[in-house]
Write a protein that holds these residues in place. Structure first.
Motif, PDB file in Angstrom:
ATOM      1  N   ASP A 169       0.791  -1.227   0.263  1.00 54.57           N
ATOM      2  CA  ASP A 169      -0.108  -0.012  -0.257  1.00 54.57           C
ATOM      3  C   ASP A 169       0.852   1.348   0.108  1.00 54.57           C
ATOM      4  O   ASP A 169       1.923   1.308   0.681  1.00 54.57           O
ATOM      5  N   ASN A 170       0.106   2.387  -0.350  1.00 53.62           N
ATOM      6  CA  ASN A 170       0.987   3.488  -0.536  1.00 53.62           C
ATOM      7  C   ASN A 170       0.807   4.367   1.041  1.00 53.62           C
ATOM      8  O   ASN A 170      -0.681   3.992   1.452  1.00 53.62           O
ATOM      9  N   VAL A 171       1.452   5.252   1.715  1.00 61.05           N
ATOM     10  CA  VAL A 171       1.105   5.672   2.860  1.00 61.05           C
ATOM     11  C   VAL A 171       1.452   7.021   2.811  1.00 61.05           C
ATOM     12  O   VAL A 171       2.096   7.470   2.015  1.00 61.05           O
ATOM     13  N   ILE A 172       1.021   7.684   3.934  1.00 58.39           N
ATOM     14  CA  ILE A 172       1.301   8.786   4.032  1.00 58.39           C
ATOM     15  C   ILE A 172       2.511   8.987   5.112  1.00 58.39           C
ATOM     16  O   ILE A 172       2.087   8.496   6.364  1.00 58.39           O
ATOM     17  N   ILE A 173       3.794   9.698   5.039  1.00 59.39           N
ATOM     18  CA  ILE A 173       4.371   9.805   6.157  1.00 59.39           C
ATOM     19  C   ILE A 173       4.387  11.465   6.584  1.00 59.39           C
ATOM     20  O   ILE A 173       4.685  12.123   5.945  1.00 59.39           O
ATOM     21  N   LEU A 174       4.049  11.389   7.959  1.00 62.44           N
ATOM     22  CA  LEU A 174       3.789  12.824   8.427  1.00 62.44           C
ATOM     23  C   LEU A 174       5.254  13.076   9.618  1.00 62.44           C
ATOM     24  O   LEU A 174       5.342  12.198  10.395  1.00 62.44           O
ATOM     25  N   LEU A 175       5.951  14.081   9.429  1.00 62.75           N
ATOM     26  CA  LEU A 175       7.009  14.256  10.232  1.00 62.75           C
ATOM     27  C   LEU A 175       6.679  15.492  11.258  1.00 62.75           C
ATOM     28  O   LEU A 175       6.295  16.724  10.584  1.00 62.75           O
ATOM     29  N   PHE A 176       6.596  15.348  12.360  1.00 62.49           N
ATOM     30  CA  PHE A 176       6.191  16.437  13.427  1.00 62.49           C
ATOM     31  C   PHE A 176       7.439  17.044  14.328  1.00 62.49           C
ATOM     32  O   PHE A 176       8.367  16.042  14.603  1.00 62.49           O
ATOM     33  N   TYR A 177       7.334  18.179  14.876  1.00 59.30           N
ATOM     34  CA  TYR A 177       8.367  18.981  15.563  1.00 59.30           C
ATOM     35  C   TYR A 177       7.555  18.864  16.988  1.00 59.30           C
ATOM     36  O   TYR A 177       6.340  19.875  17.107  1.00 59.30           O
ATOM     37  N   SER A 178       7.871  18.464  17.995  1.00 65.59           N
ATOM     38  CA  SER A 178       7.140  18.358  19.246  1.00 65.59           C
ATOM     39  C   SER A 178       7.356  19.861  19.947  1.00 65.59           C
ATOM     40  O   SER A 178       8.471  20.204  20.128  1.00 65.59           O
ATOM     41  N   LEU A 179       6.242  20.369  20.185  1.00 61.94           N
ATOM     42  CA  LEU A 179       6.525  21.937  20.987  1.00 61.94           C
ATOM     43  C   LEU A 179       6.680  21.570  22.471  1.00 61.94           C
ATOM     44  O   LEU A 179       7.609  22.458  23.018  1.00 61.94           O
ATOM     45  N   ALA A 180       6.220  20.386  22.955  1.00 59.52           N
ATOM     46  CA  ALA A 180       6.466  20.345  24.320  1.00 59.52           C
ATOM     47  C   ALA A 180       7.836  19.911  24.779  1.00 59.52           C
ATOM     48  O   ALA A 180       8.602  20.113  25.631  1.00 59.52           O
ATOM     49  N   ALA A 181       8.443  18.845  23.761  1.00 62.66           N
ATOM     50  CA  ALA A 181       9.752  18.271  23.938  1.00 62.66           C
ATOM     51  C   ALA A 181      10.828  19.562  24.045  1.00 62.66           C
ATOM     52  O   ALA A 181      11.758  19.504  24.281  1.00 62.66           O
ATOM     53  N   ASN A 182      10.470  20.499  22.946  1.00 62.51           N
ATOM     54  CA  ASN A 182      11.221  21.460  22.675  1.00 62.51           C
ATOM     55  C   ASN A 182      11.274  22.690  23.624  1.00 62.51           C
ATOM     56  O   ASN A 182      12.155  23.482  23.338  1.00 62.51           O
TER      57      ASN A 182
END
Length: 108
Positions: A93-106
């Motif tokens: 299957d094709n997938v969507i890859i989302l990359l997030f930058y955590s505001l809490a961890a940073n």
């Protein structure tokens, strides 16, 4: 507010500064996520908002073309294709890859 939902915090990745999530491809969702790059999302685990993160990147890929090591890190499992299969995603299957930058961890 935008929301990204997780059933479980696989491998405690949501505690990291940067984390990914891999979702089954859906054209409407892909287009929506692309329009939300740089926006902040509430991060929900088991229907509870536990942090916020900024969406940094969105891309589409065939699941079997993603390195197994990266899939293992994303899922926290040494047999990631089994996890994806349980989530209704076949290795072809094709997938969507989302990359997030955590505001809490940073904030630390």
């Amino acid at each position: 507010m935008n929301k990204i939902r997780f059933l479980k915090d696989w491998n405690h990745k949501l505690q990291c500064r940067i984390f990914t999530t891999i979702r089954k491809f859906d054209r409407k969702k892909y287009t929506r996520y692309r329009s939300k790059i740089n926006e902040v999302f509430d991060v929900e685990v088991d229907n509870i908002v536990n942090s916020q993160a900024r969406l940094c990147s969105v891309r589409s890929e065939n699941l079997n073309k993603i390195d197994t090591y990266l899939l293992a890190i994303d899922t926290g499992e040494n047999k990631p294709f089994e996890i994806f299969k349980k989530l209704g995603i076949d290795k072809n299957d094709n997938v969507i890859i989302l990359l997030f930058y955590s505001l809490a961890a940073n904030k630390k």
